[in-house]
Write a protein that holds these residues in place. Structure first.
Motif, mmCIF file in Angstrom:
data_model
loop_
_atom_site.group_PDB
_atom_site.id
_atom_site.type_symbol
_atom_site.label_atom_id
_atom_site.label_comp_id
_atom_site.label_asym_id
_atom_site.label_seq_id
_atom_site.Cartn_x
_atom_site.Cartn_y
_atom_site.Cartn_z
ATOM 1 N N ALA A 171 26.710 14.910 16.400
ATOM 2 C CA ALA A 171 25.740 13.925 16.901
ATOM 3 C C ALA A 171 25.675 13.906 18.420
ATOM 4 O O ALA A 171 24.627 13.604 18.999
ATOM 5 N N GLY A 172 26.777 14.225 19.081
ATOM 6 C CA GLY A 172 26.813 14.125 20.534
ATOM 7 C C GLY A 172 26.219 15.301 21.265
ATOM 8 O O GLY A 172 25.933 15.204 22.462
ATOM 9 N N LEU A 173 26.003 16.424 20.585
ATOM 10 C CA LEU A 173 25.596 17.638 21.303
ATOM 11 C C LEU A 173 24.146 17.597 21.768
ATOM 12 O O LEU A 173 23.863 17.649 22.964
ATOM 13 N N TYR A 174 23.225 17.512 20.842
ATOM 14 C CA TYR A 174 21.807 17.703 21.180
ATOM 15 C C TYR A 174 21.269 16.656 22.148
ATOM 16 O O TYR A 174 20.671 17.012 23.174
ATOM 17 N N PRO A 175 21.464 15.348 21.886
ATOM 18 C CA PRO A 175 20.929 14.381 22.856
ATOM 19 C C PRO A 175 21.598 14.480 24.223
ATOM 20 O O PRO A 175 20.946 14.264 25.252
ATOM 21 N N SER A 176 22.883 14.816 24.248
ATOM 22 C CA SER A 176 23.578 14.941 25.530
ATOM 23 C C SER A 176 23.046 16.115 26.329
ATOM 24 O O SER A 176 22.866 16.026 27.553
ATOM 25 N N VAL A 177 22.778 17.235 25.663
ATOM 26 C CA VAL A 177 22.248 18.409 26.360
ATOM 27 C C VAL A 177 20.816 18.159 26.833
ATOM 28 O O VAL A 177 20.449 18.523 27.964
ATOM 29 N N VAL A 178 20.006 17.527 25.986
ATOM 30 C CA VAL A 178 18.630 17.203 26.379
ATOM 31 C C VAL A 178 18.632 16.316 27.622
ATOM 32 O O VAL A 178 17.879 16.532 28.583
ATOM 33 N N TYR A 179 19.492 15.320 27.617
ATOM 34 C CA TYR A 179 19.619 14.411 28.759
ATOM 35 C C TYR A 179 20.149 15.148 29.992
ATOM 36 O O TYR A 179 19.623 15.008 31.104
ATOM 37 N N LEU A 180 21.174 15.976 29.793
ATOM 38 C CA LEU A 180 21.798 16.698 30.904
ATOM 39 C C LEU A 180 20.804 17.638 31.585
ATOM 40 O O LEU A 180 20.698 17.662 32.816
ATOM 41 N N LEU A 181 20.058 18.406 30.814
ATOM 42 C CA LEU A 181 19.091 19.335 31.401
ATOM 43 C C LEU A 181 17.998 18.589 32.162
ATOM 44 O O LEU A 181 17.565 19.028 33.239
ATOM 45 N N ALA A 182 17.560 17.454 31.622
ATOM 46 C CA ALA A 182 16.507 16.683 32.290
ATOM 47 C C ALA A 182 16.970 16.144 33.637
ATOM 48 O O ALA A 182 16.164 15.972 34.553
ATOM 49 N N THR A 183 18.280 15.869 33.776
ATOM 50 C CA THR A 183 18.774 15.346 35.050
ATOM 51 C C THR A 183 18.889 16.433 36.117
ATOM 52 O O THR A 183 18.940 16.115 37.312
ATOM 53 N N TRP A 184 18.920 17.696 35.725
ATOM 54 C CA TRP A 184 19.138 18.781 36.676
ATOM 55 C C TRP A 184 17.851 19.389 37.218
ATOM 56 O O TRP A 184 17.862 20.024 38.279
ATOM 57 N N TYR A 185 16.739 19.242 36.503
ATOM 58 C CA TYR A 185 15.535 19.978 36.867
ATOM 59 C C TYR A 185 14.358 19.043 37.115
ATOM 60 O O TYR A 185 14.255 17.967 36.522
ATOM 61 N N SER A 186 13.455 19.493 37.973
ATOM 62 C CA SER A 186 12.217 18.755 38.195
ATOM 63 C C SER A 186 11.344 18.844 36.945
ATOM 64 O O SER A 186 11.564 19.678 36.062
ATOM 65 N N ARG A 187 10.326 17.996 36.901
ATOM 66 C CA ARG A 187 9.549 17.861 35.670
ATOM 67 C C ARG A 187 8.842 19.144 35.255
ATOM 68 O O ARG A 187 8.665 19.396 34.054
#
Length: 503
Positions: A171-187
């Protein structure tokens, strides 16, 4: 974002003062590549680093972050989706899963998802609290160990308990990765990164069947059936992956300089500046439960989550039941069924990459979601109603490509249209959580009693794709209206006068 010309001039002057004489070509390249879009030009202008130096830093992040997350996700998909391969390799007979509601009625598939959905919001918060490197590496090791346990199951009830526990850990993998990638890159950088992440993950779906077929050849080794070796060896591979992940994964941008042999403090500050220029949310606000939950009152994020539900319903049903459909529905042999999984996912990868490039290039998401859904809508009737197996297999290509290509596009659609760290965290959790509920429904729509045509499953998949088109049309229509209101100064979007929604 729109910057006044005076700010752009000032930023360019600062860059001229700090960039060395040899960087003239880099600035010229910047002017050529960004002349079409002044917001993009502002984003790529930095007081410390030339354009070429910026791209080197971003590509280093790509290699370290996106590829590592994609490989972990690859093993996640293998570990949760190998029931179909194990089923046709003898698990159904050995564990008597062809009785009642055990596998034929999809019980073992379904029990994974309730805990998978329920634990996603707290897991996302835990990832932010502990840091993604420690958190993701730990849960990867734990579910890899659990996967080994699947190979020693003695009865079907053992599989039920193991699948429930697997849902908690994954349960922790997919939402955490989606959130993590969004914090690193511009839209308008994030679309290609979500695509790369998911394409790497899709290697599992493409070649998981071939890997399973190879592991089946261990049948009889140490007195164990081949389907048991599928679980055991894939679990061992996941555990090995977790050790590499501990060193290669990186934390959020504000703590990037603390990651092992990664960015220095100046490079970290560049990323923070870039994100703040794009949407001004690089540094998280102090956490409160009210601040985390308040965005749930925004109906738009629920529509985005519903889109995720619809897409994942179809992709899950295809990934889990495709080996069974090929075997029982289209009449291929066991070896053919496991190997013929790969080609449709190769086409899906091509469509994903094309969708991501066009979406980032032209700053659109909704039209691409609609196009991909239409591709799937063309393939579904062919898959269900064509007279020959070869034609129906061609339909599988279109369905697999259209639905899977929509996943990274939908991820970018939601990431582009929210602002603020905690709203982003909640939106990611809801988006992925509703996708998990889609996994539950996807595990029910292709039933064994509907073979060989699987008409109810085909009809449900058609309905899901039609609803995706309707939801995207409605949401993008609202985004267009809201942007026009904001341009007239009548509305402030997401708490920022400069923010505009992505259509």
């Amino acid at each position: 974002m729109r910057y006044p010309s005076s700010i752009l001039d000032n930023m360019a002057l600062q860059a001229d003062e700090k960039i060395s004489d040899g960087s003239t070509n880099s600035r010229n390249a910047l002017n050529e590549e960004t002349a079409l879009d002044s917001p993009r030009q502002a984003l790529d202008t930095d007081p410390v680093y030339s354009y070429r130096e910026q791209r080197k830093i971003i590509h280093r992040i790509d290699r370290r972050l996106v590829i590592t997350c994609g490989i972990i996700y690859c093993f996640s998909l293998i570990d949760r989706g190998n029931l179909g391969n194990a089923s046709i390799a003898g698990m159904t007979t050995d564990l008597e899963l062809n009785v009642g509601f055990r596998y034929v009625k999809s019980t073992i598939v379904l029990v994974f998802f309730p805990t998978y959905v329920l634990f996603q919001p707290p897991a996302t918060l835990l990832s932010r609290k502990l840091g993604p490197r420690k958190f993701l590496a730990t849960i990867t090791l734990l579910w890899g160990t659990l996967e080994i346990g699947f190979g020693f199951a003695k009865k079907w009830t053992d599989m039920i308990g193991l699948r429930v526990a697997l849902g908690i850990l994954e349960a922790g993998l997919y939402p955490s990765v989606v959130y993590l990638l969004a914090t690193w890159y511009s839209r308008y950088d994030v679309g290609k990164r979500y695509c790369a992440f998911y394409v790497v993950g899709c290697l599992a779906l493409a070649f998981g069947g071939i890997l399973a077929y190879g592991l089946m050849q261990m049948d009889g080794l140490h007195g164990m059936r081949g389907w048991r070796w599928i679980f055991i060896m894939e679990g061992v591979f996941t555990c090995v992956c977790s050790f590499f992940a501990y060193f290669l994964l990186v934390d959020f941008p504000d703590k990037a300089d603390q990651s092992w042999r990664f960015l220095n403090r100046d490079e970290r500050d560049f990323i923070v500046r870039r994100i703040n220029k794009d949407r001004d949310d690089a540094i998280p606000e102090k956490f409160t439960l009210a601040r985390f939950l308040r965005p749930a009152l925004d109906i738009k994020i629920w529509i985005l989550a519903f889109i995720s539900f619809l897409i994942i319903t179809v992709t899950t049903s295809i990934s889990v039941f495709l080996p069974i459909i090929l075997r029982n529905g289209l009449g291929f042999t066991i070896a053919e069924s496991q190997c013929l999984i790969a080609p449709p996912y190769c086409l899906a990868a091509i469509l994903m990459i094309t969708s991501a490039y066009l979406g980032d290039r032209f700053h659109v998401r909704g039209p691409i979601l609609i196009f991909n859904s239409l591709v799937a809508l063309v393939g579904l009737p062919i898959m269900g109603f064509a007279s020959s197996s070869s034609a129906r297999y061609f339909g599988v290509f279109l369905v697999t490509a259209g639905t899977n290509a929509n996943i990274p596009t939908a991820l970018a659609y939601q990431a582009n249209n929210v602002r603020g760290q905690w709203k982003r965290a909640l939106t990611s959790a809801l988006f992925v959580g509703c996708g998990g509920i889609g996994g539950i429904s996807g595990g029910t729509i292709f039933r064994s009693q509907d073979a060989p045509r699987y008409i109810p499953g085909i009809s449900a998949a058609i309905a899901c794709n039609c609803l995706v088109v309707v939801c995207v049309l409605g949401l993008s229509g609202y985004y267009m209206y809201a942007n026009k209101q904001a341009d007239k100064g009548k509305k402030v979007l997401e708490g920022s006068e400069a923010f505009r929604y992505t259509i």
